[in-house]
Write an enzyme that holds these catalytic residues in place. Sequence first.
Site, PDB file in Angstrom:
ATOM      1  N   GLY A 194      11.264   7.701 -73.903  1.00 24.50           N
ATOM      2  CA  GLY A 194       9.874   7.957 -74.238  1.00 24.50           C
ATOM      3  C   GLY A 194       9.745   8.117 -75.728  1.00 24.50           C
ATOM      4  O   GLY A 194      10.296   7.360 -76.500  1.00 24.50           O
ATOM      5  N   CYS A 195       8.999   9.141 -76.150  1.00 23.27           N
ATOM      6  CA  CYS A 195       8.803   9.319 -77.579  1.00 23.27           C
ATOM      7  C   CYS A 195       9.098  10.755 -77.944  1.00 23.27           C
ATOM      8  O   CYS A 195       9.279  11.603 -77.094  1.00 23.27           O
ATOM      9  CB  CYS A 195       7.368   8.964 -77.973  1.00 23.27           C
ATOM     10  SG  CYS A 195       6.145   9.983 -77.141  1.00 23.27           S
ATOM     11  N   GLY A 196       9.147  11.030 -79.218  1.00 22.86           N
ATOM     12  CA  GLY A 196       9.363  12.391 -79.652  1.00 22.86           C
ATOM     13  C   GLY A 196      10.000  12.448 -81.012  1.00 22.86           C
ATOM     14  O   GLY A 196      10.362  11.435 -81.593  1.00 22.86           O
ATOM     15  N   ARG A 248      11.423   1.419 -76.419  1.00 21.99           N
ATOM     16  CA  ARG A 248      10.732   0.597 -77.418  1.00 21.99           C
ATOM     17  C   ARG A 248      11.259   0.848 -78.830  1.00 21.99           C
ATOM     18  O   ARG A 248      11.410  -0.087 -79.624  1.00 21.99           O
ATOM     19  CB  ARG A 248       9.222   0.836 -77.347  1.00 21.99           C
ATOM     20  CG  ARG A 248       8.795   2.273 -77.592  1.00 21.99           C
ATOM     21  CD  ARG A 248       7.274   2.439 -77.451  1.00 21.99           C
ATOM     22  NE  ARG A 248       6.892   3.823 -77.666  1.00 21.99           N
ATOM     23  CZ  ARG A 248       6.852   4.735 -76.700  1.00 21.99           C
ATOM     24  NH1 ARG A 248       7.142   4.388 -75.467  1.00 21.99           N
ATOM     25  NH2 ARG A 248       6.507   5.985 -76.965  1.00 21.99           N
TER      26      ARG A 248
END
Length: 264
Positions: free
Chosen positions: A110-112, A181
Amino acid sequence: MTEASTDVQTEALLRTRPVGAPADEEVAVELPVALTVNGISQAVMLATPADLEDFALGFALAEGWISHPGELLDIDTEARANGMELALTVTAAREQGLKLRRRQLAGRTGCGLCGLESLADFASLQPRHVQAGEVTRDALARAMAALARAQVLNARCGGLHGAGWCDADGTLRLAREDIGRHNALDKLIGARARGGVEAQVGTQGGFVVMSSRASHELVHKTAMAGVGLLACVSAPSSLAIQTAQSVGLQLWAFVRENRATRYA
């Protein structure tokens, strides 16, 4: 010319559903990839184990561990019981710099901004200012369509993101895939650098195209690579737009279905 995975590599990155399942389906491999620099652990990312040397170099450049490819002296890839280890060897000057600003990251698909200790640390992560030439919506559409065709792993199992490097007219020159991504973009950055393309070259014409939403970390990594334009298939976040505006990066999103919107 767009680079594609070999058949051997492709097979190693896919797994077939267990025997007895209603249908044979392939699943992308995701595993922990640890990065060490001169023997010191720096990050653990969850990634697809393809193009790992590209990933190591691109990640090091995007994170500011090194400022140019010549500061990365060696990459040793080793299989571990629970994943892979990428052992990077950098120059003594870079090693000293890392000791002063060491970050521990727990990577996700995911992101972070894992590993940052405060909002002040986040504010200090400002990439350099970039610029880009103008592109047409036709060029963006051409690039996105070419990226989809270049995603050979995603075509077989789904679930993988793609990152591509394109000429100003939308011709796809290089592509990389990963289940994350940001990992796909790191691989693309590394592949460009390993191919002798300096980070500063092409800022006036070439651009990055992504098969994902436009998140802050993609904008940040693109700017860190010295590229002035990022085009994504899906929506941008508010922080992505803010970051793009602050560094002069052109940010395009919703590049699909005969549309494209410029946000910065």
